[in-house]
Design an enzyme around this catalytic site. Structure first.
Site, mmCIF file in Angstrom:
data_model
loop_
_atom_site.group_PDB
_atom_site.id
_atom_site.type_symbol
_atom_site.label_atom_id
_atom_site.label_comp_id
_atom_site.label_asym_id
_atom_site.label_seq_id
_atom_site.Cartn_x
_atom_site.Cartn_y
_atom_site.Cartn_z
ATOM 1 N N HIS A 86 18.608 12.797 13.851
ATOM 2 C CA HIS A 86 19.001 11.903 12.940
ATOM 3 C C HIS A 86 17.766 11.374 12.084
ATOM 4 C CE1 HIS A 86 20.560 8.467 10.753
ATOM 5 N NE2 HIS A 86 20.139 7.712 11.464
ATOM 6 N N GLU A 90 29.844 5.887 6.510
ATOM 7 C CA GLU A 90 29.837 4.312 6.729
ATOM 8 C C GLU A 90 29.577 3.496 5.357
ATOM 9 O OE1 GLU A 90 26.321 2.492 8.537
ATOM 10 O OE2 GLU A 90 25.678 4.664 8.618
ATOM 11 N N ASP A 147 1.038 -1.152 -0.034
ATOM 12 C CA ASP A 147 0.016 0.244 0.101
ATOM 13 C C ASP A 147 0.900 1.228 -0.028
ATOM 14 O OD1 ASP A 147 -1.569 2.195 0.658
ATOM 15 O OD2 ASP A 147 -2.402 1.218 2.292
ATOM 16 N N THR A 179 13.771 2.705 2.842
ATOM 17 C CA THR A 179 14.685 3.890 3.588
ATOM 18 C C THR A 179 16.028 3.892 3.102
ATOM 19 O OG1 THR A 179 15.418 2.329 5.402
ATOM 20 C CG2 THR A 179 13.304 3.415 5.412
ATOM 21 N N CYS A 204 25.703 6.073 11.495
ATOM 22 C CA CYS A 204 25.049 7.302 11.279
ATOM 23 C C CYS A 204 25.483 8.442 12.324
ATOM 24 C CB CYS A 204 23.642 7.357 11.038
ATOM 25 S SG CYS A 204 23.059 6.108 9.829
#
Ligand code: COA
Length: 388
Positions: free
Chosen positions: A233, A79, A29, A152, A111
């Site tokens: 972050h 990284e 969805d 992501t 991060c």
């Protein structure tokens, strides 16, 4: 003497993927991405764009010849390293033409490392007030096709010039850091994509925020009312929004709450369209806040929450400097809109392409669109960059 960020610049890849297209390809969805994660688009980097080209492009946007003749330290935090030995900062130093008597290093802790880079820069400038330190946060976030982290991903770099008497934000000496040894996200040397315990990592992020914030308030004798905005972050904006809600307890004044939420919405504007850029994402949120918030004023205290899996986290703050708006360039929106929209099959091919080295360690690449700098070829295992 005040020390902080004098200039800030951003570069991202020239290709973008629509989250609606990704949702359709993954039988998901679309609201899960747009509402559940608060993501609309992702930057997709081809093989000719890496942490060096992105970092150098972000810095090139803000540096003058005088800056390049003065900078005496270059820090690249990442990284997504392209070499286990040689620092990306050495390539960046060369591409930008920074004067030779400079120290160039790379820093790593998921991060979090750009925050360590800024702190090192601050300490260095406090001992050498004439110095200028270039801190670059550059990463390409790749989780893999059809993984839970796939929506992501992202790519981009922030470049920040740290000086005495900064013209954007002056840091306060109020940093509180925390280290806890957890396996929420890691990438062994033999793997090109990370291992992730996704839900566990979100719990660690939020719990680290809570514990560092409690300690910060205790030691600094400050509360949320002292902040005009909080930057987080941003692995994906929804998690940062949960973070903000964790800080805003029920007793918070309604006006303060409304202002913090309004500024938060400005701070996620770019991340919604870029995705996760790992260590740069906190500073992209700061740039997004600066460029999109309507009511920020000189003297406002801005809070920063930095989190790197593994895990190290930190809260610190700075105050906006008189005239900070004059130090901002064009909004990033035009460049974000100009990225070429690619299909899901194109993304799958482009993002995960690997160098096809011959037996002598040579490779050449298709001429993809990149920013100012490009990874042109690999010759005998040496990465060759050039200015476009
Ligand atoms: N409409 C609206 N929202 C929807 C939805 C729909 N149709 N379907 C799901 N959602 C919401 C869920 O309710 C959830 O929101 P919530 O967290 O407020 O409850 C959100 O979308 C995510 O969905 P969920 O199914 O819970 O998780 P996921 O399997 O998509 O995984 C991560 C999410 C973050 C674990 C995954 O993206 C990941 O592993 N990312 C990489 C690691 C990371 O970023 N860690 C962060 C700390 S560094």
């Amino acid at each position: 003497m005040t020390i902080g960020i004098d200039k800030i610049g951003f570069a991202t890849a020239r290709y973008q993927l629509s989250m609606a297209d990704l949702a359709s390809a993954r039988n998901t969805d679309p609201n899960k991405y747009s509402i559940g994660l608060m993501l609309d688009r992702l930057s997709i980097a081809p093989i000719t764009e890496d942490i060096v080209t992105l970092g150098a492009a972000a810095a090139e946007k803000i540096l003058t010849d005088e800056d390049k003749a003065t900078i005496d330290m270059v820090i690249v935090a990442s990284e997504s390293s392209i070499d286990q030995s040689k620092a990306a900062a050495v390539f960046v130093h060369g591409l930008l033409g920074i004067q030779p008597f400079a120290r160039s290093i790379e820093m790593k802790e998921a991060c979090y490392s750009a925050t360590a880079g800024l702190n090192y820069a601050k300490l260095y400038v406090s001992a050498n007030p004439q110095s200028k330190v270039l801190v670059i946060a550059s990463d390409i976030a790749k989780y893999g096709i059809k993984t839970s982290g796939e929506p992501t991903q992202g790519a981009g770099a922030l470049a920040m010039l740290v000086t005495a008497q900064p013209r954007i934000i002056a840091f306060n000496d109020d940093n509180i850091a925390q280290t806890r040894d957890v396996m929420d996200f890691w990438r062994p040397n033999y793997s090109v994509t990370p291992f992730v315990q996704g839900m566990f990592s979100t719990k660690q992020y939020l719990d680290s925020l809570k514990t560092v914030w409690t300690e910060y308030q205790k030691r600094q004798n400050l509360s949320l009312e002292d902040f005009a905005a909080f930057c987080f972050h941003i692995p994906y904006p929804k998690l940062a929004n949960k973070g903000l809600n964790k800080l805003m307890d029920k007793t918070l004044d309604d006006k303060v709450r409304a202002q913090l939420q309004e500024h938060f919405d400005s701070s996620i504007h770019y991340s919604r369209q870029v995705g996760n850029i790992y260590t740069g994402s906190l500073y992209l949120s700061f740039l997004s806040l600066l460029e999109n918030a309507q009511s920020l004023q000189a003297g406002d205290r801005i809070g920063f929450f930095s989190y790197g899996s593994g895990a190290v986290s930190e809260i610190f703050s700075g105050n906006l400097v008189d005239g900070f708006k004059n130090m901002l360039g064009d909004s990033q929106q035009k460049e974000l809109d100009q990225r070429k929209l690619i299909s899901v099959p194109e993304y799958e091919m482009m993002f995960f392409e690997e160098a096809d080295l011959d037996q002598d360690g040579n490779a050449s690449f298709i001429d993809y669109d990149t920013h100012t700098f490009v990874l042109d070829s690999i010759v005998e295992h040496q990465r060759r960059y050039k200015r476009r």
